[in-house]
Design an enzyme around this catalytic site. Structure first.
Site, short mmCIF file in Angstrom:
data_model
loop_
_atom_site.label_atom_id
_atom_site.label_comp_id
_atom_site.label_asym_id
_atom_site.label_seq_id
_atom_site.Cartn_x
_atom_site.Cartn_y
_atom_site.Cartn_z
N SER A 89 -16.25 -37.35 -7.78
CA SER A 89 -16.18 -36.28 -6.78
C SER A 89 -15.02 -35.31 -6.93
N THR A 137 -22.99 -30.82 -2.22
CA THR A 137 -21.82 -30.01 -1.94
C THR A 137 -22.13 -28.51 -1.93
N ASP A 138 -21.30 -27.75 -1.26
CA ASP A 138 -21.45 -26.28 -1.28
C ASP A 138 -21.02 -25.70 -2.64
N GLU A 139 -20.33 -26.51 -3.47
CA GLU A 139 -19.81 -25.96 -4.74
C GLU A 139 -20.92 -25.59 -5.71
N TYR A 162 -17.96 -30.74 -12.45
CA TYR A 162 -18.35 -31.46 -11.22
C TYR A 162 -19.53 -30.77 -10.54
N SER A 163 -19.37 -29.47 -10.26
CA SER A 163 -20.43 -28.81 -9.48
C SER A 163 -21.71 -28.67 -10.30
N ALA A 164 -21.57 -28.53 -11.64
CA ALA A 164 -22.77 -28.47 -12.49
C ALA A 164 -23.53 -29.80 -12.43
N LYS A 166 -23.46 -31.97 -9.94
CA LYS A 166 -24.08 -32.08 -8.61
C LYS A 166 -25.32 -31.17 -8.53
N PRO A 217 2.22 -29.23 -4.67
CA PRO A 217 1.66 -28.31 -5.68
C PRO A 217 0.56 -27.42 -5.10
N VAL A 218 0.79 -26.11 -5.16
CA VAL A 218 -0.22 -25.13 -4.71
C VAL A 218 -0.71 -24.39 -5.95
N ARG A 226 -11.38 -22.36 1.37
CA ARG A 226 -12.41 -23.38 1.51
C ARG A 226 -12.82 -23.42 2.98
N GLY A 304 -10.93 -21.99 -14.12
CA GLY A 304 -12.22 -21.66 -13.49
C GLY A 304 -12.22 -21.82 -11.97
P1 NAD Z 1 -15.25 -40.47 -3.32
O1 NAD Z 1 -14.84 -40.15 -4.70
O2 NAD Z 1 -14.23 -40.73 -2.28
O3 NAD Z 1 -16.22 -41.74 -3.33
C1 NAD Z 1 -17.23 -41.91 -4.29
C2 NAD Z 1 -17.70 -43.38 -4.23
O4 NAD Z 1 -18.75 -43.55 -5.19
C3 NAD Z 1 -16.60 -44.39 -4.59
O5 NAD Z 1 -16.62 -45.46 -3.68
C4 NAD Z 1 -16.99 -44.85 -6.00
O6 NAD Z 1 -16.57 -46.18 -6.27
C5 NAD Z 1 -18.50 -44.73 -5.94
N1 NAD Z 1 -19.11 -44.57 -7.27
C6 NAD Z 1 -18.72 -43.72 -8.27
N2 NAD Z 1 -19.51 -43.88 -9.34
C7 NAD Z 1 -20.44 -44.81 -9.00
C8 NAD Z 1 -21.55 -45.37 -9.68
N3 NAD Z 1 -21.86 -45.01 -10.94
N4 NAD Z 1 -22.30 -46.30 -9.05
C9 NAD Z 1 -21.98 -46.69 -7.79
N5 NAD Z 1 -20.94 -46.20 -7.09
C10 NAD Z 1 -20.19 -45.26 -7.69
O7 NAD Z 1 -16.21 -39.27 -2.87
P2 NAD Z 1 -16.42 -38.59 -1.46
O8 NAD Z 1 -15.43 -37.51 -1.29
O9 NAD Z 1 -16.56 -39.64 -0.43
O10 NAD Z 1 -17.84 -37.89 -1.71
C11 NAD Z 1 -19.06 -38.58 -1.45
C12 NAD Z 1 -20.22 -37.67 -1.77
O11 NAD Z 1 -20.15 -36.50 -0.97
C13 NAD Z 1 -20.24 -37.19 -3.22
O12 NAD Z 1 -21.58 -37.18 -3.66
C14 NAD Z 1 -19.69 -35.78 -3.15
O13 NAD Z 1 -20.23 -34.97 -4.18
C15 NAD Z 1 -20.18 -35.34 -1.79
N6 NAD Z 1 -19.36 -34.33 -1.11
C16 NAD Z 1 -18.02 -34.51 -0.96
C17 NAD Z 1 -17.26 -33.56 -0.26
C18 NAD Z 1 -15.77 -33.73 -0.05
O14 NAD Z 1 -15.12 -32.81 0.44
N7 NAD Z 1 -15.17 -34.87 -0.37
C19 NAD Z 1 -17.88 -32.43 0.26
C20 NAD Z 1 -19.26 -32.26 0.07
C21 NAD Z 1 -19.98 -33.24 -0.60
O1 TDX Z 2 -2.78 -30.28 -5.64
C1 TDX Z 2 -3.65 -29.45 -5.30
N1 TDX Z 2 -3.27 -28.16 -5.08
C2 TDX Z 2 -4.16 -27.18 -4.72
O2 TDX Z 2 -3.78 -26.01 -4.54
C3 TDX Z 2 -5.03 -29.80 -5.11
C4 TDX Z 2 -5.50 -31.22 -5.31
C5 TDX Z 2 -5.91 -28.81 -4.75
N2 TDX Z 2 -5.50 -27.53 -4.58
C6 TDX Z 2 -6.48 -26.49 -4.18
C7 TDX Z 2 -7.73 -26.43 -5.05
C8 TDX Z 2 -8.79 -25.99 -4.06
O3 TDX Z 2 -8.79 -24.57 -3.95
O4 TDX Z 2 -6.95 -26.85 -2.88
C9 TDX Z 2 -8.36 -26.59 -2.74
C10 TDX Z 2 -9.07 -27.88 -2.38
O5 TDX Z 2 -9.01 -28.71 -3.54
P1 TDX Z 2 -9.68 -30.17 -3.56
O6 TDX Z 2 -9.18 -30.97 -2.42
O7 TDX Z 2 -9.53 -30.70 -4.95
O8 TDX Z 2 -11.21 -29.83 -3.23
P2 TDX Z 2 -12.28 -28.86 -3.94
O9 TDX Z 2 -11.96 -28.63 -5.35
O10 TDX Z 2 -12.45 -27.66 -3.05
O11 TDX Z 2 -13.59 -29.81 -3.86
C11 TDX Z 2 -13.85 -30.60 -2.66
O12 TDX Z 2 -14.80 -30.01 -1.85
C12 TDX Z 2 -16.15 -30.05 -2.22
C13 TDX Z 2 -14.26 -32.02 -3.01
O13 TDX Z 2 -13.32 -32.60 -3.87
C14 TDX Z 2 -15.63 -32.08 -3.60
O14 TDX Z 2 -16.03 -33.44 -3.79
C15 TDX Z 2 -16.58 -31.44 -2.65
O15 TDX Z 2 -17.86 -31.38 -3.20
#
Ligand code: NAD
Ligand code: TDX
Length: 369
Positions: A89, A137-139, A162-164, A166, A217-218, A226, A304
């Site tokens: 993810s 995801t919206d990505e 990642y987004s590709a 998904k 880190p920004v 977002r 990217g």
């Molecule tokens: P996460 O990385 O916290 O958790 C992913 C879980 O999947 C983990 O418990 C990991 O052990 C398990 N996993 C990974 N590979 C596996 C495999 N091959 N078989 C079985 N289990 C496996 O992710 P998250 O942030 O909880 O995201 C969950 C879902 O929601 C993902 O599909 C992600 O794309 C989607 N999503 C996340 C966000 C976000 O902001 N975090 C937003 C929109 C959608």
């Molecule tokens: O250290 C950092 N500094 C920073 O500026 C990190 C980790 C992120 N960022 C920025 C990158 C993004 O613009 O913050 C924003 C959010 O980053 P992430 O938390 O990595 O999320 P993002 O890349 O937006 O993706 C998340 O939202 C959609 C989730 O990780 C995905 O799983 C989900 O699908």
């Protein structure tokens, strides 16, 4: 939740999956819940500790790519509901090493779909309560300029590995409905935050670094936007889609809470300062002179890096009656408090693997180009 489902929750030991599993158990004590999770670095069984002795809950350590495992769970537990959270993810990890993203997000989802097709459409008794809910995801929609929103009709334009991956999984889910009639629903959600989020993502990473006095880190100019949703609201949206969603449909889920990264980092600094300063023991544990905003460090941008995401969630609001309930600033303060109170949890997950990842991702990146 309106009835006793028999649910297979994949990725249920991760951030959103564990929140959803606990949410579903609290809402529906009669539901049978089986969590299948590979327990990668992001999966943590401790997240499910509150229900580990529940007779109607089981955990299976396994890979969604293992057809025999998925098939036998679906058959033996007579599963009527699959909620697929399992995924790699994190965008930054997908840039460092994309293969696992294709293996789990594309091939793993394909394997789950095949198991559902065999068990649900293979000629046995039919059951109109079956749903394969794919959490996406919206990505997948790519990046927006200053204006506009992602709707369910926005063409896919994924920009990171990642987004590709998904996006590919979303297309397979759609195709299994169109071609075989598999009962599917897909939800495309914006950025989540809340308890149990792995500290590689922006909000927990900045919170823990601010607490422990490390640089914040920004990426780039900090102006990327977002749309943020509290994980509890996401759980409610998934429950709503399971209960009232129309088979074959896609629902966008968002928080109507667009924020620039730099504004979030400033908000977290204020919340961490306030939480620590209000408590003598915390002041001793996390000593810091002045505002933690001085830790903000602009670093080299993500390759990217999508500029702006914004979800139009009118469809799920109007058709299914779901709406986000948690105000962003309140949700962030509550989340900061959770991380302050759960130091043991984040210390354990920030293990050897995390240290290596952190060094690879952030080492030598402190100057903006
Ligand atoms: P996460 O990385 O916290 O958790 C992913 C879980 O999947 C983990 O418990 C990991 O052990 C398990 N996993 C990974 N590979 C596996 C495999 N091959 N078989 C079985 N289990 C496996 O992710 P998250 O942030 O909880 O995201 C969950 C879902 O929601 C993902 O599909 C992600 O794309 C989607 N999503 C996340 C966000 C976000 O902001 N975090 C937003 C929109 C959608
Ligand atoms: O250290 C950092 N500094 C920073 O500026 C990190 C980790 C992120 N960022 C920025 C990158 C993004 O613009 O913050 C924003 C959010 O980053 P992430 O938390 O990595 O999320 P993002 O890349 O937006 O993706 C998340 O939202 C959609 C989730 O990780 C995905 O799983 C989900 O699908």
């Amino acid at each position: 939740m309106d009835r006793a489902r028999r649910a297979l929750i994949t990725g249920g030991a991760g951030f959103i999956g564990s929140n959803f599993t606990l949410y579903m158990r609290a809402k529906n004590p009669d539901a049978r819940i089986v969590v299948l999770d590979k327990l990668t670095y992001a999966g943590n069984l401790e997240n499910l500790a509150p229900i580990k002795r529940d007779a109607n809950f089981s955990f299976i350590k396994g890979d969604i790519n293992a057809f025999e495992t998925v098939d036998s769970v679906m058959r033996e537990d007579n599963i009527d509901t699959v909620v697929n959270f399992a995924a790699e993810s994190h965008v930054d990890r997908s840039i460092l090493g994309p293969r696992a993203f294709v293996e789990t997000n594309v091939m793993g989802t394909f394997t789950l779909l095949e198991a559902a097709r065999k068990n649900w459409l293979g000629g046995g008794a039919s059951n109109d309560k079956r749903i394969f809910l794919h959490v996406s995801t919206d990505e997948v929609y790519g990046s927006l300029g200053e204006t506009g929103y992602f709707t369910e009709e926005t063409p896919y334009s994924p920009n990171s590995p990642y987004s590709a991956s998904k996006a590919a999984s979303d297309h397979l889910v759609r195709a299994y409905h169109h071609t075989y009639g598999l009962p599917v629903i897909t939800t495309n959600c914006s950025n989540n935050y809340g308890p149990y989020q792995f500290p590689e993502k922006l909000i927990p990473l900045i919170t823990i670094n601010a607490l422990t006095g490390k640089p914040l880190p920004v990426y780039g100019d900090g102006g990327n936007v977002r749309d943020w949703l509290h994980v509890e609201d996401h759980c409610a949206a998934i429950e709503t889609a399971l209960d009232r969603g129309k088979i074959g449909e896609v629902y966008n889920v968002g928080g109507r809470a667009e924020r620039k990264n730099i504004d979030i980092v400033n908000l977290i600094c204020g919340a961490v300062d306030a939480a620590v300063n209000s408590d003598k023991a915390l002041r001793e544990l996390y000593p810091f002179d002045g505002s933690r905003k001085k830790l903000i460090t602009y670093v080299k941008d993500r390759p990217g890096h999508d500029r702006r995401y914004a979800i139009d969630c009118a469809k799920i609001e109007k058709e299914l009656g779901w709406t986000p309930a948690v105000a962003f600033e309140d949700g962030v303060r509550a989340t900061v408090d959770w991380y302050v109170k759960n130091r043991k949890w984040w210390e354990r997950v920030m293990s050897g693997e995390y240290v290596k990842y952190y060094e690879r991702q952030y080492g030598g990146r402190s100057a903006r180009p």
